[in-house]
Design a protein around this motif. Structure first.
Motif, PDB file in Angstrom:
ATOM      1  N   THR A  16     -15.747   2.778  -2.051  1.00 14.61           N
ATOM      2  CA  THR A  16     -14.480   2.259  -1.524  1.00 14.61           C
ATOM      3  C   THR A  16     -13.985   3.141  -0.380  1.00 14.61           C
ATOM      4  O   THR A  16     -13.559   2.649   0.677  1.00 14.61           O
ATOM      5  CB  THR A  16     -13.415   2.211  -2.635  1.00 14.61           C
ATOM      6  OG1 THR A  16     -13.904   1.416  -3.717  1.00 14.61           O
ATOM      7  CG2 THR A  16     -12.107   1.622  -2.126  1.00 14.61           C
ATOM      8  N   SER A  50      -5.018  12.552  -3.660  1.00  6.32           N
ATOM      9  CA  SER A  50      -5.456  13.215  -4.893  1.00  6.32           C
ATOM     10  C   SER A  50      -6.005  12.231  -5.924  1.00  6.32           C
ATOM     11  O   SER A  50      -6.410  12.639  -7.011  1.00  6.32           O
ATOM     12  CB  SER A  50      -4.280  13.978  -5.511  1.00  6.32           C
ATOM     13  OG  SER A  50      -3.259  13.052  -5.832  1.00  6.32           O
ATOM     14  N   THR A  63       1.979   2.062  -1.805  1.00  7.14           N
ATOM     15  CA  THR A  63       3.439   2.009  -1.886  1.00  7.14           C
ATOM     16  C   THR A  63       4.025   1.440  -0.587  1.00  7.14           C
ATOM     17  O   THR A  63       3.362   1.454   0.457  1.00  7.14           O
ATOM     18  CB  THR A  63       4.012   3.422  -2.104  1.00  7.14           C
ATOM     19  OG1 THR A  63       3.583   4.247  -1.015  1.00  7.14           O
ATOM     20  CG2 THR A  63       3.527   4.023  -3.415  1.00  7.14           C
ATOM     21  N   GLU A  74       6.297   2.899   1.016  1.00  9.56           N
ATOM     22  CA  GLU A  74       6.402   4.074   1.882  1.00  9.56           C
ATOM     23  C   GLU A  74       5.097   4.305   2.653  1.00  9.56           C
ATOM     24  O   GLU A  74       5.121   4.575   3.863  1.00  9.56           O
ATOM     25  CB  GLU A  74       6.720   5.302   1.030  1.00  9.56           C
ATOM     26  CG  GLU A  74       6.709   6.600   1.805  1.00  9.56           C
ATOM     27  CD  GLU A  74       6.830   7.797   0.871  1.00  9.56           C
ATOM     28  OE1 GLU A  74       7.887   8.405   0.863  1.00  9.56           O
ATOM     29  OE2 GLU A  74       5.857   8.102   0.152  1.00  9.56           O
ATOM     30  N   TYR A 131     -11.262  -7.401  -2.954  1.00 11.51           N
ATOM     31  CA  TYR A 131     -11.865  -8.646  -3.406  1.00 11.51           C
ATOM     32  C   TYR A 131     -10.861  -9.792  -3.524  1.00 11.51           C
ATOM     33  O   TYR A 131     -11.191 -10.871  -3.992  1.00 11.51           O
ATOM     34  CB  TYR A 131     -12.588  -8.405  -4.739  1.00 11.51           C
ATOM     35  CG  TYR A 131     -13.611  -7.293  -4.566  1.00 11.51           C
ATOM     36  CD1 TYR A 131     -14.853  -7.559  -4.009  1.00 11.51           C
ATOM     37  CD2 TYR A 131     -13.293  -5.975  -4.895  1.00 11.51           C
ATOM     38  CE1 TYR A 131     -15.772  -6.554  -3.788  1.00 11.51           C
ATOM     39  CE2 TYR A 131     -14.210  -4.952  -4.685  1.00 11.51           C
ATOM     40  CZ  TYR A 131     -15.451  -5.246  -4.135  1.00 11.51           C
ATOM     41  OH  TYR A 131     -16.346  -4.237  -3.906  1.00 11.51           O
TER      42      TYR A 131
HETATM   43  N1  LIG Z   1      -9.553  -2.663  -2.937  1.00 10.96           N
HETATM   44  C1  LIG Z   1     -10.537  -1.970  -3.511  1.00 10.96           C
HETATM   45  O1  LIG Z   1     -11.727  -2.197  -3.256  1.00 10.96           O
HETATM   46  C2  LIG Z   1     -10.177  -0.889  -4.496  1.00 10.96           C
HETATM   47  C3  LIG Z   1     -11.182  -0.044  -4.971  1.00 10.96           C
HETATM   48  C4  LIG Z   1     -10.821   1.030  -5.812  1.00 10.96           C
HETATM   49  C5  LIG Z   1      -9.484   1.189  -6.183  1.00 10.96           C
HETATM   50  N2  LIG Z   1      -8.548   0.297  -5.737  1.00 10.96           N
HETATM   51  C6  LIG Z   1      -7.127   0.479  -6.108  1.00 10.96           C
HETATM   52  O2  LIG Z   1      -6.640   1.602  -5.355  1.00 10.96           O
HETATM   53  C7  LIG Z   1      -5.677   2.307  -6.113  1.00 10.96           C
HETATM   54  C8  LIG Z   1      -6.083   3.780  -6.224  1.00 10.96           C
HETATM   55  O3  LIG Z   1      -7.240   3.893  -7.024  1.00 10.96           O
HETATM   56  P1  LIG Z   1      -7.671   5.329  -7.599  1.00 10.96           P
HETATM   57  O4  LIG Z   1      -8.884   5.124  -8.420  1.00 10.96           O
HETATM   58  O5  LIG Z   1      -7.705   6.315  -6.505  1.00 10.96           O
HETATM   59  O6  LIG Z   1      -6.417   5.635  -8.562  1.00 10.96           O
HETATM   60  P2  LIG Z   1      -5.945   7.006  -9.224  1.00 10.96           P
HETATM   61  O7  LIG Z   1      -7.108   7.927  -9.390  1.00 10.96           O
HETATM   62  O8  LIG Z   1      -5.145   6.636 -10.413  1.00 10.96           O
HETATM   63  O9  LIG Z   1      -5.010   7.689  -8.136  1.00 10.96           O
HETATM   64  C9  LIG Z   1      -3.771   7.170  -7.768  1.00 10.96           C
HETATM   65  C10 LIG Z   1      -3.083   8.228  -6.919  1.00 10.96           C
HETATM   66  O10 LIG Z   1      -1.865   7.670  -6.416  1.00 10.96           O
HETATM   67  C11 LIG Z   1      -1.004   8.762  -6.163  1.00 10.96           C
HETATM   68  N3  LIG Z   1       0.391   8.361  -6.225  1.00 10.96           N
HETATM   69  C12 LIG Z   1       1.130   8.076  -7.327  1.00 10.96           C
HETATM   70  N4  LIG Z   1       2.389   7.755  -6.945  1.00 10.96           N
HETATM   71  C13 LIG Z   1       2.409   7.846  -5.593  1.00 10.96           C
HETATM   72  C14 LIG Z   1       3.419   7.635  -4.623  1.00 10.96           C
HETATM   73  N5  LIG Z   1       4.654   7.245  -4.957  1.00 10.96           N
HETATM   74  N6  LIG Z   1       3.103   7.817  -3.312  1.00 10.96           N
HETATM   75  C15 LIG Z   1       1.857   8.194  -2.946  1.00 10.96           C
HETATM   76  N7  LIG Z   1       0.847   8.410  -3.820  1.00 10.96           N
HETATM   77  C16 LIG Z   1       1.152   8.233  -5.130  1.00 10.96           C
HETATM   78  C17 LIG Z   1      -1.289   9.788  -7.247  1.00 10.96           C
HETATM   79  O11 LIG Z   1      -1.212  11.057  -6.632  1.00 10.96           O
HETATM   80  P3  LIG Z   1      -0.236  12.216  -7.157  1.00 10.96           P
HETATM   81  O12 LIG Z   1      -0.431  12.283  -8.664  1.00 10.96           O
HETATM   82  O13 LIG Z   1      -0.738  13.436  -6.455  1.00 10.96           O
HETATM   83  O14 LIG Z   1       1.154  11.817  -6.785  1.00 10.96           O
HETATM   84  C18 LIG Z   1      -2.703   9.468  -7.718  1.00 10.96           C
HETATM   85  O15 LIG Z   1      -3.568  10.530  -7.417  1.00 10.96           O
HETATM   86  C19 LIG Z   1      -5.574   1.578  -7.454  1.00 10.96           C
HETATM   87  O16 LIG Z   1      -4.509   0.676  -7.383  1.00 10.96           O
HETATM   88  C20 LIG Z   1      -6.894   0.839  -7.556  1.00 10.96           C
HETATM   89  O17 LIG Z   1      -6.829  -0.295  -8.395  1.00 10.96           O
HETATM   90  C21 LIG Z   1      -8.855  -0.723  -4.894  1.00 10.96           C
END
Ligand SMILES: NC(=O)c1ccc[n+]([C@@H]2O[C@H](COP(=O)([O-])OP(=O)(O)OC[C@H]3O[C@@H](n4cnc5c(N)ncnc54)[C@H](OP(=O)(O)O)[C@@H]3O)[C@@H](O)[C@H]2O)c1
Length: 320
Positions: free
Chosen positions: A137, A159, A224, A226, A260
């Motif tokens: 991704t 992160s 978000t 923001e 997707y």
């Molecule tokens: N479209 C695609 O192909 C695809 C593929 C993979 C994932 N995704 C989606 O992308 C998102 C991220 O996936 P992930 O696996 O990286 O999730 P994750 O490991 O749970 O990480 C989410 C991150 O968001 C940060 N976060 C939380 N609140 C926030 C805020 N208010 N502002 C900015 N950052 C904030 C957190 O950082 P802190 O704890 O440091 O605040 C956390 O590290 C999910 O919604 C997932 O479903 C989409």
């Protein structure tokens, strides 16, 4: 008997149930893999939480939802136990990384041969089983936003699972990386080559102070309002803003939407091609797969509860 973890209804992680199933058999073009580690991703709980489908409790039976509950586990690593007809270059006993796949929350999984890659010997099972979904991704997002050496890149959600991959891949390409995260995760982002900034009110000013030269491209892995607003404010060229999640109003912003859903770019070819590079980078130590917590397969519900609560940085992994 081999076990599989599945949701038995839409709801919260308590609906996840361990059941016993026969060992699957390899049909033509597929292999059976004994799973050693399966990566946990937010999409896993989104699939049964109702995020993608509005579910009305009283219509469950009438809609036949119980019969069509999703399988969980889109990536894993393990050992090949059976090779189906028309499969070449894979042998029983091979240690492999499997992506994409379905139903990897299990002792055994059947996968198309096209999803099988050799696991580098020096890469741990937990790391190998949780590298691919986030790594591909992130690689797709960098490609879509045209990130290269000399760029200054803003990564929202630096992160997270995808963010940690995006930060490292961009830094390895020679980009200057500014990444948003909670302060508790800033030290890790600095270690991985990014300048960390806290998300929250005043974000644009903090990013401006960290990158007085300006921001060339932005990747939104946080989703978000923001993150969207700051990206639009700081990046002049909307073709250089890529988002993998976020509010509906993204569709009117003229940015790259990856994934997707309807109107989004799934980037199949880019993601498919990125897999070998990711394994090579991880094997050489250029790319670090940060694993937060390893859970036994039977504690999948606990892993999801941890993920939903906003876990520490790094991957959650299930070990059968
Ligand atoms: N479209 C695609 O192909 C695809 C593929 C993979 C994932 N995704 C989606 O992308 C998102 C991220 O996936 P992930 O696996 O990286 O999730 P994750 O490991 O749970 O990480 C989410 C991150 O968001 C940060 N976060 C939380 N609140 C926030 C805020 N208010 N502002 C900015 N950052 C904030 C957190 O950082 P802190 O704890 O440091 O605040 C956390 O590290 C999910 O919604 C997932 O479903 C989409």
């Amino acid at each position: 008997m081999p076990r599989i973890v599945r949701p038995t209804a839409y709801g919260t992680p308590e609906v996840l149930t361990v059941t016993e199933v026969p060992v699957p058999r390899a049909a033509a073009g597929t292999v059976v893999v004994e799973v050693r580690a399966a990566g946990v991703n937010p999409i896993d709980w989104k699939l049964y939480s109702g995020t993608f489908h509005a579910v009305r409790e009283n219509l469950k039976d009438a809609a036949g939802l119980a019969a069509t509950m999703p399988s969980l586990g889109l990536e894993c690593a393990g050992v090949v136990t059976e090779v189906g007809p028309d499969v070449h270059g894979v042998r029983v006993g091979d240690e492999v990384v499997v992506y994409p796949v379905t139903a990897a929350y299990a002792d055994y999984v059947t996968a198309p041969a096209t999803s099988i890659l050799p696991k580098p010997a020096g890469l741990g099972w937990a790391e190998a089983g949780s590298l691919m979904l986030c790594g591909t991704t992130a690689a797709h997002a960098l490609h879509a936003a045209g990130v290269d050496a000399g760029d200054t890149l803003l990564v929202h959600g630096g992160s997270g699972g995808v963010g940690l991959m995006g930060v490292q891949l961009a830094a390895a390409r020679g980009a200057t990386v500014i990444a948003t995260a909670s302060p508790r995760n800033h030290a890790l982002l600095s270690e991985l080559g990014a300048t960390p900034v806290a998300h929250g009110p005043g974000l644009a000013d903090r990013v401006g102070a960290a990158a007085p030269q300006g921001i060339d491209a932005a990747l939104d892995f946080a989703g978000t309002d923001e993150a969207l607003d700051v990206s639009l404010e700081l990046v002049a060229d909307r073709d250089r803003i890529a988002s993998i999640t976020g509010p509906d109003r993204r569709t009117e912003a003229g940015i790259k939407l990856l994934g997707y859903g309807p109107g989004q770019d799934p980037g199949h070819e880019v993601r498919h091609a990125a897999r070998a590079d990711l394994l090579a980078l991880a094997a050489s130590g250029t790319l670090r797969v940060v694993v937060d917590t390893v859970f036994p397969l039977t504690e999948a519900a606990k892993a999801h509860t941890t993920g939903l609560a906003g876990h520490a940085p790094g991957k959650l992994v299930l070990i059968p």
